[in-house]
Design a protein around this motif. Structure first.
Motif, short mmCIF file in Angstrom:
data_model
loop_
_atom_site.label_atom_id
_atom_site.label_comp_id
_atom_site.label_asym_id
_atom_site.label_seq_id
_atom_site.Cartn_x
_atom_site.Cartn_y
_atom_site.Cartn_z
N PRO A 72 0.82 -1.23 0.00
CA PRO A 72 0.00 0.00 0.00
C PRO A 72 0.84 1.26 0.00
N TYR A 73 0.28 2.30 -0.58
CA TYR A 73 0.94 3.59 -0.68
C TYR A 73 0.88 4.33 0.65
N ALA A 74 1.92 5.12 0.94
CA ALA A 74 1.95 5.94 2.15
C ALA A 74 0.91 7.05 2.05
N THR A 75 0.35 7.44 3.18
CA THR A 75 -0.65 8.50 3.22
C THR A 75 -0.14 9.76 2.52
N GLY A 76 -0.98 10.31 1.64
CA GLY A 76 -0.64 11.50 0.88
C GLY A 76 -0.05 11.23 -0.49
N THR A 77 0.29 9.98 -0.77
CA THR A 77 0.88 9.62 -2.06
C THR A 77 -0.22 9.38 -3.10
N PRO A 78 -0.12 9.97 -4.29
CA PRO A 78 -1.06 9.61 -5.35
C PRO A 78 -0.98 8.11 -5.62
N THR A 88 -9.21 12.01 -12.45
CA THR A 88 -9.15 12.35 -11.03
C THR A 88 -7.99 11.62 -10.38
N SER A 89 -7.15 12.35 -9.65
CA SER A 89 -6.05 11.77 -8.88
C SER A 89 -6.54 11.45 -7.47
N TYR A 90 -6.18 10.26 -6.98
CA TYR A 90 -6.55 9.83 -5.62
C TYR A 90 -5.30 9.80 -4.74
N LEU A 91 -5.42 10.37 -3.55
CA LEU A 91 -4.35 10.35 -2.57
C LEU A 91 -4.64 9.28 -1.53
N ALA A 92 -3.61 8.55 -1.17
CA ALA A 92 -3.78 7.42 -0.25
C ALA A 92 -3.97 7.90 1.19
N THR A 93 -4.68 7.10 1.96
CA THR A 93 -4.82 7.32 3.39
C THR A 93 -5.02 5.97 4.07
N THR A 94 -4.75 5.91 5.36
CA THR A 94 -5.05 4.71 6.13
C THR A 94 -6.37 4.83 6.86
N ASP A 95 -6.99 6.04 6.83
CA ASP A 95 -8.25 6.26 7.54
C ASP A 95 -9.03 7.34 6.80
N ALA A 96 -9.95 6.92 5.93
CA ALA A 96 -10.67 7.87 5.09
C ALA A 96 -11.54 8.81 5.92
N PHE A 137 -2.84 23.57 3.07
CA PHE A 137 -3.99 22.66 3.06
C PHE A 137 -3.55 21.19 3.00
N TYR A 138 -2.72 20.84 2.03
CA TYR A 138 -2.33 19.44 1.86
C TYR A 138 -1.42 18.99 3.00
N GLY A 139 -0.72 19.93 3.60
CA GLY A 139 0.06 19.59 4.79
C GLY A 139 -0.84 19.23 5.95
N ASP A 140 -1.88 20.04 6.18
CA ASP A 140 -2.81 19.77 7.28
C ASP A 140 -3.61 18.49 7.04
N ALA A 141 -4.05 18.28 5.80
CA ALA A 141 -4.95 17.17 5.51
C ALA A 141 -4.22 15.84 5.35
N PHE A 142 -2.99 15.87 4.81
CA PHE A 142 -2.30 14.63 4.45
C PHE A 142 -0.87 14.53 4.98
N GLY A 143 -0.32 15.61 5.49
CA GLY A 143 1.09 15.60 5.87
C GLY A 143 2.02 15.75 4.70
N ILE A 144 1.50 16.25 3.55
CA ILE A 144 2.34 16.48 2.37
C ILE A 144 3.10 17.79 2.54
N ASP A 145 4.37 17.78 2.18
CA ASP A 145 5.16 19.01 2.10
C ASP A 145 5.29 19.42 0.64
N HIS A 150 6.27 16.24 -1.36
CA HIS A 150 7.06 15.27 -0.62
C HIS A 150 6.20 14.58 0.43
N VAL A 151 6.29 13.27 0.47
CA VAL A 151 5.73 12.46 1.55
C VAL A 151 6.92 11.80 2.23
N GLY A 152 7.22 12.24 3.44
CA GLY A 152 8.46 11.78 4.07
C GLY A 152 9.64 12.24 3.23
N ASP A 153 10.52 11.31 2.87
CA ASP A 153 11.69 11.67 2.07
C ASP A 153 11.51 11.34 0.59
#
Length: 260
Positions: free
Chosen positions: A7-13, A78-86, A160-168, A182-185
């Motif tokens: 599975p993709y890390a949270t915030g990753t397309p 439509t691009s979908y961003l991954a999450t572990t808790d919708a 916004f994307y930082g608050d919602a997904f942790g994306i930098d 960026h998601v993590g490194d």
């Protein structure tokens, strides 16, 4: 082939899909253009087709359906961003100023999804995996390779994307007015100002598919009824073009520069 097996890390397309007025025509077009295999899916999932490339899921194509009393949705990828808790992500999206378009819903045992718009108006999906975690092949000819946010305000989008997904969103080296997601490194996508798009283009996420030869793929696209929005050109990441399929859905094609 760049297979994805976890599975993709949270915030990753993690997935892209298209709701088409003529689903079969779209399936035929992308089969001929990118080599996908897909058929109309089961009625319990609205006929949604999971297209495959060499046996791996690569993108979805479904029939455009409007809720009762609502206009038909636009024909767009439509691009979908991954999450572990919708559900938690939905709450974070709303708290960060996003607009909920389709609330969290279960898709059988495959996973959970929602659709929202960021404060600037760019629409995106969210996917929580169950039995299905998203694209099983990426970064190869015919597959998804990049997801790019086109926005009126990169700084506000970063918040916004930082608050919602942790994306930098950080400035890209050597490219003016372009940010990397960026998601993590890991770099997982891009962000650019909408000012670089044609006038009256709304904020959006642009889907990029990789190809072996941009120019010959554009020729094939035009012969099959597609439209060239930005003719092929060379840029820092490779040779690319922006096009639309015969039903008007925009997307980009790129042959990336070899690494090294």
């Amino acid at each position: 082939m760049a297979d994805v097996t976890t599975p993709y890390a949270t915030g990753t397309p993690c997935w892209v899909d298209l709701m088409a007025q003529d689903q079969q025509a779209a399936l035929d077009f992308y089969r001929d253009l990118l080599g996908w295999q897909g058929t109309v899916g089961p009625a319990e999932f609205g006929g949604y087709a999971v297209c495959e490339l060499l046996g791996k899921p690569v993108a979805g194509i479904g029939p455009a359906m409007a809720p009762e009393g609502m206009p038909e949705p636009p024909t767009v990828w439509t691009s979908y961003l991954a999450t572990t808790d919708a559900q938690a992500t939905q709450d974070q999206i709303v708290a960060a100023g996003g607009t909920l378009l389709v609330p969290v819903m279960d898709i059988g045992t495959l996973g959970r999804m929602l659709v929202a718009a960021d404060p600037q108006g760019a629409v995106f999906g969210v996917w929580q995996p169950g039995d299905f975690f998203g694209a099983g092949v990426v970064n190869e000819p015919g597959a998804l390779i990049w997801n790019e946010l086109h926005t009126t305000d990169v700084e506000a989008a970063a918040a916004f994307y930082g608050d919602a997904f942790g994306i930098d969103i950080v400035p890209a080296d050597g490219v003016d007015s372009y940010g990397e997601l960026h998601v993590g490194d890991r770099t997982v996508g891009g962000a650019t100002l909408l000012a670089n798009d044609p006038p009256n283009t709304p904020p959006h996420w642009l889907t990029y598919f990789a190809v072996d030869d941009v120019d010959s793929t554009v020729d094939a696209l035009v012969k099959r009824g597609g439209t060239v929005l930005a003719p092929p050109f060379d840029m820092v990441a490779g040779r690319m073009t922006v096009v639309a399929d015969p039903q008007g859905a925009p997307f980009a094609l790129i042959k990336p520069r070899p690494r090294g």
